[in-house]
Design a protein around this motif. Structure first.
Motif, PDB file in Angstrom:
ATOM      1  N   TYR A  51       0.848  -1.190   0.000  1.00 25.14           N
ATOM      2  CA  TYR A  51       0.000   0.000   0.000  1.00 25.14           C
ATOM      3  C   TYR A  51       0.884   1.241   0.000  1.00 25.14           C
ATOM      4  CZ  TYR A  51      -3.948  -3.042   0.801  1.00 25.14           C
ATOM      5  OH  TYR A  51      -4.907  -4.030   0.635  1.00 25.14           O
ATOM      6  N   TRP A  52       0.596   2.157  -0.911  1.00 30.92           N
ATOM      7  CA  TRP A  52       1.333   3.421  -1.007  1.00 30.92           C
ATOM      8  C   TRP A  52       0.431   4.562  -0.570  1.00 30.92           C
ATOM      9  CZ3 TRP A  52       5.961   5.734  -1.797  1.00 30.92           C
ATOM     10  CH2 TRP A  52       5.926   7.117  -2.046  1.00 30.92           C
ATOM     11  N   LEU A  53       0.912   5.383   0.351  1.00 30.93           N
ATOM     12  CA  LEU A  53       0.166   6.543   0.830  1.00 30.93           C
ATOM     13  C   LEU A  53       0.873   7.822   0.380  1.00 30.93           C
ATOM     14  CD1 LEU A  53      -0.627   5.365   4.485  1.00 30.93           C
ATOM     15  CD2 LEU A  53      -1.872   4.876   2.364  1.00 30.93           C
ATOM     16  N   SER A  54       0.176   8.665  -0.364  1.00 28.37           N
ATOM     17  CA  SER A  54       0.770   9.881  -0.907  1.00 28.37           C
ATOM     18  C   SER A  54       0.693  11.052   0.071  1.00 28.37           C
ATOM     19  CB  SER A  54       0.084  10.261  -2.219  1.00 28.37           C
ATOM     20  OG  SER A  54       0.455   9.369  -3.248  1.00 28.37           O
ATOM     21  N   GLY A  55       1.355  12.143  -0.306  1.00 30.35           N
ATOM     22  CA  GLY A  55       1.481  13.302   0.562  1.00 30.35           C
ATOM     23  C   GLY A  55       0.449  14.384   0.302  1.00 30.35           C
ATOM     24  N   LEU A  56       0.631  15.495   0.986  1.00 30.27           N
ATOM     25  CA  LEU A  56      -0.267  16.643   0.911  1.00 30.27           C
ATOM     26  C   LEU A  56      -0.501  17.084  -0.531  1.00 30.27           C
ATOM     27  CD1 LEU A  56       1.292  18.702   3.840  1.00 30.27           C
ATOM     28  CD2 LEU A  56      -1.067  17.858   3.793  1.00 30.27           C
ATOM     29  N   ILE A 147       3.417  -1.608   3.749  1.00 28.08           N
ATOM     30  CA  ILE A 147       2.921  -0.251   3.572  1.00 28.08           C
ATOM     31  C   ILE A 147       4.079   0.727   3.486  1.00 28.08           C
ATOM     32  CG2 ILE A 147       2.634   0.190   6.066  1.00 28.08           C
ATOM     33  CD1 ILE A 147      -0.112   1.559   5.226  1.00 28.08           C
ATOM     34  N   MET A 148       3.926   1.733   2.621  1.00 30.21           N
ATOM     35  CA  MET A 148       4.945   2.766   2.475  1.00 30.21           C
ATOM     36  C   MET A 148       4.270   4.067   2.062  1.00 30.21           C
ATOM     37  SD  MET A 148       6.849   1.702  -1.097  1.00 30.21           S
ATOM     38  CE  MET A 148       5.947   1.403  -2.611  1.00 30.21           C
ATOM     39  N   GLY A 149       5.027   5.177   2.127  1.00 28.93           N
ATOM     40  CA  GLY A 149       4.428   6.443   1.739  1.00 28.93           C
ATOM     41  C   GLY A 149       5.434   7.569   1.753  1.00 28.93           C
ATOM     42  N   HIS A 150       4.956   8.756   1.366  1.00 27.82           N
ATOM     43  CA  HIS A 150       5.802   9.940   1.209  1.00 27.82           C
ATOM     44  C   HIS A 150       5.243  11.096   2.009  1.00 27.82           C
ATOM     45  CE1 HIS A 150       6.729  13.645  -1.447  1.00 27.82           C
ATOM     46  NE2 HIS A 150       7.830  13.396  -0.756  1.00 27.82           N
ATOM     47  N   GLY A 154       4.124   9.196   4.408  1.00 28.47           N
ATOM     48  CA  GLY A 154       5.140   8.498   5.190  1.00 28.47           C
ATOM     49  C   GLY A 154       4.733   8.424   6.646  1.00 28.47           C
ATOM     50  N   HIS A 155       4.211   9.545   7.160  1.00 19.92           N
ATOM     51  CA  HIS A 155       3.614   9.548   8.500  1.00 19.92           C
ATOM     52  C   HIS A 155       2.508   8.493   8.572  1.00 19.92           C
ATOM     53  CE1 HIS A 155       0.431  10.829  11.321  1.00 19.92           C
ATOM     54  NE2 HIS A 155      -0.317  11.081  10.257  1.00 19.92           N
ATOM     55  N   GLY A 156       1.645   8.462   7.556  1.00 23.28           N
ATOM     56  CA  GLY A 156       0.546   7.498   7.543  1.00 23.28           C
ATOM     57  C   GLY A 156       1.035   6.070   7.560  1.00 23.28           C
ATOM     58  N   ALA A 157       2.042   5.761   6.734  1.00 26.99           N
ATOM     59  CA  ALA A 157       2.578   4.399   6.679  1.00 26.99           C
ATOM     60  C   ALA A 157       3.153   3.987   8.028  1.00 26.99           C
ATOM     61  CB  ALA A 157       3.640   4.300   5.584  1.00 26.99           C
ATOM     62  N   LEU A 158       3.908   4.879   8.648  1.00 26.94           N
ATOM     63  CA  LEU A 158       4.535   4.554   9.938  1.00 26.94           C
ATOM     64  C   LEU A 158       3.485   4.303  11.014  1.00 26.94           C
ATOM     65  CD1 LEU A 158       7.482   7.122   9.905  1.00 26.94           C
ATOM     66  CD2 LEU A 158       7.664   4.638   9.617  1.00 26.94           C
ATOM     67  N   ILE A 159       2.474   5.173  11.101  1.00 31.76           N
ATOM     68  CA  ILE A 159       1.483   4.965  12.169  1.00 31.76           C
ATOM     69  C   ILE A 159       0.615   3.735  11.905  1.00 31.76           C
ATOM     70  CG2 ILE A 159       1.461   7.402  12.863  1.00 31.76           C
ATOM     71  CD1 ILE A 159      -1.381   7.585  11.568  1.00 31.76           C
ATOM     72  N   CYS A 160       0.302   3.459  10.643  1.00 36.69           N
ATOM     73  CA  CYS A 160      -0.496   2.261  10.339  1.00 36.69           C
ATOM     74  C   CYS A 160       0.249   0.999  10.784  1.00 36.69           C
ATOM     75  CB  CYS A 160      -0.816   2.192   8.847  1.00 36.69           C
ATOM     76  SG  CYS A 160      -2.075   3.380   8.301  1.00 36.69           S
ATOM     77  N   ALA A 161       1.557   0.960  10.531  1.00 39.05           N
ATOM     78  CA  ALA A 161       2.348  -0.206  10.917  1.00 39.05           C
ATOM     79  C   ALA A 161       2.511  -0.293  12.433  1.00 39.05           C
ATOM     80  CB  ALA A 161       3.709  -0.158  10.239  1.00 39.05           C
ATOM     81  N   SER A 170       6.209  -5.277   6.544  1.00 42.41           N
ATOM     82  CA  SER A 170       7.295  -4.297   6.543  1.00 42.41           C
ATOM     83  C   SER A 170       6.711  -2.910   6.307  1.00 42.41           C
ATOM     84  CB  SER A 170       8.333  -4.635   5.465  1.00 42.41           C
ATOM     85  OG  SER A 170       7.717  -4.782   4.200  1.00 42.41           O
ATOM     86  N   VAL A 171       7.556  -1.884   6.567  1.00 39.87           N
ATOM     87  CA  VAL A 171       7.123  -0.501   6.377  1.00 39.87           C
ATOM     88  C   VAL A 171       8.314   0.317   5.907  1.00 39.87           C
ATOM     89  CG1 VAL A 171       7.533   0.060   8.830  1.00 39.87           C
ATOM     90  CG2 VAL A 171       6.007   1.505   7.458  1.00 39.87           C
ATOM     91  N   SER A 172       8.046   1.285   5.035  1.00 38.56           N
ATOM     92  CA  SER A 172       9.103   2.197   4.609  1.00 38.56           C
ATOM     93  C   SER A 172       8.501   3.560   4.312  1.00 38.56           C
ATOM     94  CB  SER A 172       9.852   1.654   3.389  1.00 38.56           C
ATOM     95  OG  SER A 172       9.060   1.744   2.214  1.00 38.56           O
ATOM     96  N   ALA A 173       9.366   4.574   4.224  1.00 38.36           N
ATOM     97  CA  ALA A 173       8.865   5.929   4.006  1.00 38.36           C
ATOM     98  C   ALA A 173       9.905   6.798   3.316  1.00 38.36           C
ATOM     99  CB  ALA A 173       8.461   6.567   5.337  1.00 38.36           C
ATOM    100  N   PHE A 174       9.407   7.730   2.504  1.00 36.20           N
ATOM    101  CA  PHE A 174      10.212   8.783   1.911  1.00 36.20           C
ATOM    102  C   PHE A 174       9.874  10.090   2.628  1.00 36.20           C
ATOM    103  CE2 PHE A 174       9.855   5.635  -1.437  1.00 36.20           C
ATOM    104  CZ  PHE A 174      11.093   5.656  -2.075  1.00 36.20           C
TER     105      PHE A 174
END
Length: 289
Positions: A51-56, A147-150, A154-161, A170-174
């Protein structure tokens, strides 16, 4: 579940598609993107999902047009799903007034105060409703998702995990917004979605959606976190992202984190495209085990 196909394009042997549906959580029509690699045509195979979560300010379109992820997903046999970044057209007063709050800025939280709490439930949408749709409609393996995101995503990916131990492999973020309770973007969003922080126990309500606060007390199964951050990122310089605070909290919570500080890179999708292959390889390592 009724899905309407918005678009379909052949891409690296698979298909990049966009669908719309009526969301029960968000009470509005939502779009999401899904890349189906060539392996999805094998009827007997269930594939891992990232899952990719985009930014503002983003929609479901930015990542699929700019990140160049499809080539790697095709090679690795991974489905990539990218939702929009907020509910749309809910007729909430002020929803379109600013670029960093409301439309395009759902922050992947479940709002708790009026007028936002009935629609702005992106956390529940991303962690529950959308995976349910994906697993029902596509050859997705429910036991293998990451899950990952930018930035905001990126905040979203980290809190979801961190809030769902064991749910994601696994989780990653830009360039994630690592410590939203302590940065201007986060303070504005959290005050709007949860109410002001100076009213008694509301500080604790904010901290439940802050990756730096969450990781310091993480007690779930092993979680290996990968972050890339551009050194020339204007928002790093403006103290919006605060990755050093997150890394410090990871050491306190004994959670492995690798933070790559990337010389010369900014906050853009050129930065994401440069390292997206490394992120998908990171996820593939855990999704295949």
């Amino acid at each position: 579940m009724s899905l309407s196909e918005v678009s379909s394009n052949r891409c690296f042997g698979g298909y990049q598609k966009v669908f719309s549906h009526e969301s029960k959580e968000l009470k509005c029509k939502m779009n999401f993107a899904v890349y189906l690699p060539p392996q999805a045509e094998n009827e007997d195979e269930k594939l891992p999902v990232v899952y990719w979560l985009s930014g503002l300010t983003c929609t479901e379109q930015n990542f699929i047009q700019k990140a160049g992820a499809q080539r790697y997903a095709s090679e690795l046999g991974i489905i990539i799903v990218g939702p929009d970044t907020s509910p749309r057209g809910c007729n909430i007063p002020g929803e379109d007034d600013s670029w960093d709050f409301g439309s395009g800025a759902g922050f992947y939280v479940d709002a708790s105060v009026d007028p936002w709490k009935s629609n702005y439930r992106m956390y529940s949408y991303v962690t529950e409703e959308l995976p349910g749709i994906i697993e029902e409609s596509f050859p997705a393996d429910p036991s293998r998702k990451s899950i990952m995101g930018h930035s905001m995503g990126g905040h979203g990916a980290l809190i979801c995990a961190l809030k769902n131990p064991g749910k994601y492999c696994s989780v990653s973020a830009f360039a994630p917004i690592c410590h939203p309770t302590q940065c201007p973007w986060g303070k504005k969003a959290f005050a709007g979605y949860f109410g002001p922080a100076n009213e008694g126990d509301l500080d604790k309500a904010w901290e439940e959606w802050d990756a730096t606060c969450l990781v310091a007390n993480y007690s779930g199964p092993p979680l290996d976190i990968l972050i890339h951050q551009g050194k020339e990122d204007q928002f790093l310089k403006d103290s919006q992202l605060l990755p050093d605070k997150f890394v410090s909290a990871c050491s306190h919570g004994k959670v492995p984190v690798v933070l790559h500080m990337c010389e010369g890179y900014d906050h853009s999708y050129y930065f994401i495209a440069s390292f997206i292959g490394q992120h998908l390889a990171h996820h593939a390592k855990y999704l295949s085990s």
